[in-house]
Scaffold this motif. Structure first.
Motif, PDB file in Angstrom:
ATOM      1  N   ALA A  35      38.727  36.660  35.698  1.00 53.71           N
ATOM      2  CA  ALA A  35      37.430  37.098  34.598  1.00 53.71           C
ATOM      3  C   ALA A  35      37.451  36.522  33.332  1.00 53.71           C
ATOM      4  N   GLN A  39      35.845  41.619  35.621  1.00 51.78           N
ATOM      5  CA  GLN A  39      37.164  41.804  36.087  1.00 51.78           C
ATOM      6  C   GLN A  39      37.065  42.915  37.096  1.00 51.78           C
ATOM      7  N   ARG A  40      36.248  44.087  36.897  1.00 51.52           N
ATOM      8  CA  ARG A  40      36.101  45.131  37.834  1.00 51.52           C
ATOM      9  C   ARG A  40      35.671  44.423  39.168  1.00 51.52           C
ATOM     10  N   ASP A  84      48.210  41.040  40.077  1.00 44.09           N
ATOM     11  CA  ASP A  84      46.720  41.405  40.114  1.00 44.09           C
ATOM     12  C   ASP A  84      45.954  40.166  39.215  1.00 44.09           C
ATOM     13  N   ARG A 127      36.151  43.027  44.867  1.00 42.54           N
ATOM     14  CA  ARG A 127      36.015  41.929  45.723  1.00 42.54           C
ATOM     15  C   ARG A 127      37.526  41.926  46.576  1.00 42.54           C
ATOM     16  N   LEU A 128      38.469  41.970  45.739  1.00 38.77           N
ATOM     17  CA  LEU A 128      39.998  42.193  46.220  1.00 38.77           C
ATOM     18  C   LEU A 128      40.003  43.167  47.279  1.00 38.77           C
ATOM     19  N   TRP A 180      35.833  41.462  40.319  1.00 39.72           N
ATOM     20  CA  TRP A 180      36.942  40.622  41.122  1.00 39.72           C
ATOM     21  C   TRP A 180      37.831  41.757  41.714  1.00 39.72           C
ATOM     22  N   SER A 181      38.178  42.883  41.083  1.00 42.17           N
ATOM     23  CA  SER A 181      39.068  43.752  41.642  1.00 42.17           C
ATOM     24  C   SER A 181      38.570  44.582  42.903  1.00 42.17           C
ATOM     25  N   SER A 188      42.995  39.723  38.653  1.00 39.52           N
ATOM     26  CA  SER A 188      41.584  40.026  38.161  1.00 39.52           C
ATOM     27  C   SER A 188      41.374  39.409  36.702  1.00 39.52           C
TER      28      SER A 188
END
Ligand SMILES: Cc1ncc(COP(=O)(O)O)c(C=O)c1O
Length: 412
Positions: free
Chosen positions: A273, A35-36, A267, A41-42, A38-39, A269
């Motif tokens: 994930a 998840q982190r 969000d 990357r965002l 993806w965050s 993420s």
């Protein structure tokens, strides 16, 4: 592998026996790392990532395909919501309802979702009928009889839980759907606990609507869930948040997808994930074989069976020590179980709260102490990180700590 060694994959405090996966789930470390990722990357490219047509929509579709495969549904029939409460609200508040109509819920239903039904009924001038399902219960016939008795020619739709929150009963949803549909009544299934606890086959279940959480038994990050609707009803469903999808091209392959794909800036993420979570879980009891890059369906089934066996074994230890009969047949359990505690009958809410505090503060357990009717109960969960010793320790504590049984003056 047993729960002792698997616990290291979660952040859960090692000094507390956490027997409450059912309330909010718990995510493994690798899922939180994903998840982190993806965050981050965002946040490196917010526009590239969040502008729906660039990165976001194709990514959402990839996750949708994963969920659809697991739930044996078509991706076209699935949208994402934040949680089951939102999924129930979106459907219930979109359903046609007129003055004099009836809607059916059960006395084991989840309070938040039953509230959504009460609100929709009040706005329309309709009546809410509550099917009275017994607890303890001997078999699913008792559920079907209660629902059949509560249906009437005025019933428009039914909200029923796949697994009941206070009592951990796996409801006979396929039979309920058959019964209701034979009377022309639509069925919304609140499957908050379904994915990851039970094998769900939405293509054969026949429910009109089904919503579920990813963050409970799939161990996805908080918060995410899905909503399924049969094709013929999709155009009637409004999301809880009306957004661009209502009139903007290109936000999804269907208007159903478009309406739900963009609930305003959000969000994504936790959703992105989710495949990591399902893959991880499916590898835990996959018999030592190399799971490879995909999701191991057999491994997922093995995890669900293992968790079911563990909750049944844990419940047996508790029932034996407490000298209580099983309130629900084993065949009607998933990986949640509620146990009536003899000394907790007729206690006040305050006394039940004191007991829960003692169990947590003094004895380092986390699980709900709740009331079913007039009976104080405890509810246990079994997830991969749990082991039988935890339930054995609880059985010892309940049998030996005198402060956990009723005191004079504490009856309600
Ligand atoms: C049957 C049922 N429905 C709905 C919910 C609500 O879940 P959420 O708060 O994630 O929407 C729960 C939560 O425990 C539940 O058990």
């Amino acid at each position: 592998m047993d729960g002792h060694s698997l616990g290291e994959h979660w952040l859960l405090r090692p000094d507390v026996d956490f027997l409450n996966h059912g309330s909010f789930g718990a995510s493994p470390k690798c899922v939180l790392e994903a998840q982190r990722g993806w965050s981050e990357r965002l946040e490196r490219e917010p526009i590239e990532f969040l502008a729906p047509e660039r990165t976001l929509l194709p990514k959402l579709d990839e996750v949708r395909d994963v969920v659809a495969t697991q739930m044996q549904a078509s991706s076209r029939d699935l949208v994402f919501v934040r949680n089951a409460t939102e999924g129930v609200n979106a459907v219930i508040r979109s359903l046609p309802l007129q003055e004099g109509d009836e809607v059916l819920i059960t006395n084991h239903g989840y309070n938040a979702c039953n509230n959504a039904v009460r609100h929709a009924a009040e706005v329309a001038g309709a009546d809410v009928v509550v099917a009275d399902i017994p607890f303890p219960i001997r078999g699913s016939d008792e559920i079907l009889d209660a629902i059949a008795a509560a249906l009437s020619p005025k019933t428009r739709w039914v909200l029923v839980d796949h697994v009941t929150s206070p009592t951990g009963i796996v409801m006979p949803v396929a039979e309920i759907v058959r019964l209701a549909r034979s009377r022309g009544v639509r069925v919304m299934v609140d499957g908050a606990h379904g994915p990851g606890m039970l094998s769900v086959d939405l293509s054969s279940l026949g429910a009109d609507y089904y919503t579920a959480n990813h963050h409970k038994w799939w161990c996805g990050p908080k918060v995410s869930g899905f909503l399924f609707a049969r094709e013929e009803w999709q155009s009637d469903i409004q999301p809880t948040v009306i957004s661009h999808g209502a009139n903007t091209e290109g936000l999804g392959d269907t208007s159903f997808h478009a309406n739900f794909n963009w609930p305003g800036t959000f969000d994504p993420s936790p959703l992105l994930a989710l495949p990591t979570a399902i893959k991880f879980l499916s590898g835990l009891f996959a018999g030592g074989s190399d799971v490879g890059p995909g999701i191991n369906t057999e491994g997922m089934r093995a995890l669900m069976q293992r968790n079911h066996r563990l909750v049944v074994a844990g419940r047996s230890r508790l029932l034996d020590r407490l000298e209580v009969d099983a309130p629900v047949p084993e065949s009607m359990l998933g990986s949640l179980a509620t146990i009536p505690v003899p000394g907790w009958s007729g206690l006040t809410d305050e006394r039940l709260r004191e007991i829960a505090e003692r169990l947590r503060g003094e004895h380092r357990f986390e699980f709900p102490v709740l009331r079913v009717g007039n009976q104080g109960c405890l509810r246990i969960s079994a997830q991969a990180y749990n082991s039988i010793e935890q339930y054995e320790r609880l059985a010892d504590v309940l049998a030996t700590d005198q402060a956990l049984v009723a005191r004079r003056g504490s009856q309600s």
